[in-house]
Design a protein around this motif. Structure first.
Motif, PDB file in Angstrom:
ATOM      1  N   GLN A 219       0.814  -1.147  -0.120  1.00  0.00           N
ATOM      2  CA  GLN A 219      -0.136  -0.014  -0.067  1.00  0.00           C
ATOM      3  C   GLN A 219       0.714   1.422   0.106  1.00  0.00           C
ATOM      4  O   GLN A 219       0.581   2.162  -0.811  1.00  0.00           O
ATOM      5  N   ILE A 220       1.828   0.972   0.655  1.00  0.00           N
ATOM      6  CA  ILE A 220       2.945   2.305   0.961  1.00  0.00           C
ATOM      7  C   ILE A 220       3.542   2.414  -0.564  1.00  0.00           C
ATOM      8  O   ILE A 220       3.583   3.642  -1.192  1.00  0.00           O
ATOM      9  N   ASN A 221       4.008   1.473  -1.448  1.00  0.00           N
ATOM     10  CA  ASN A 221       4.545   1.410  -2.648  1.00  0.00           C
ATOM     11  C   ASN A 221       3.367   2.063  -3.663  1.00  0.00           C
ATOM     12  O   ASN A 221       3.868   3.008  -4.468  1.00  0.00           O
ATOM     13  N   GLU A 222       2.063   1.627  -3.429  1.00  0.00           N
ATOM     14  CA  GLU A 222       1.070   2.190  -4.336  1.00  0.00           C
ATOM     15  C   GLU A 222       1.054   3.869  -4.082  1.00  0.00           C
ATOM     16  O   GLU A 222       0.775   4.418  -5.274  1.00  0.00           O
ATOM     17  N   LEU A 223       1.046   4.127  -2.767  1.00  0.00           N
ATOM     18  CA  LEU A 223       0.764   5.433  -2.382  1.00  0.00           C
ATOM     19  C   LEU A 223       1.814   6.337  -3.024  1.00  0.00           C
ATOM     20  O   LEU A 223       1.736   7.541  -3.702  1.00  0.00           O
TER      21      LEU A 223
END
Length: 112
Positions: free
Chosen positions: A27-31
């Motif tokens: 999720q952090i990478n996607e953000l």
């Protein structure tokens, strides 16, 4: 007191924690990807705004030129129209003068 630790439950909890950590990292990478895209879009928008500002300045300059040209054309055509009106008035006076002169001469010639 002896504590009995069930290794199976610890492994499952660790695996679940690792899965949650991976999920959060994804999720952090996607953000981060979304934020990078937004920053690039903002930079492009800034460039587009600068280009639009330049074009609006050019349009303002052209509008000023157009105003000057139309004003001079207006005066030119107004002068041309006035010239024709003045010429028409002068010709009308001459025609009336000639007619009056012929009538007056005709009256003088007929009375003599």
């Amino acid at each position: 007191m002896d504590v009995i630790i069930n290794h199976d439950s610890v492994d499952e909890e660790e695996q679940e924690a690792v899965d949650n950590l991976r999920k959060v990292q994804g999720q952090i990478n996607e953000l981060i990807n979304i934020l990078n895209t937004n920053v690039q879009t903002l930079q492009e928008r800034g460039g587009n705004l600068e280009a639009l500002e330049g074009l609006s300045d050019q349009l303002l300059d052209k509008a000023s030129e157009f105003k000057v040209i139309t004003r001079s054309m207006r005066y030119k055509h107004l002068a041309r129209n006035n010239k024709w009106c003045l010429l028409s008035v002068v010709l009308a006076f001459l025609l009336v003068g000639v007619i009056i002169g012929v009538v007056v001469l005709g009256i003088k010639l007929s009375s003599s």
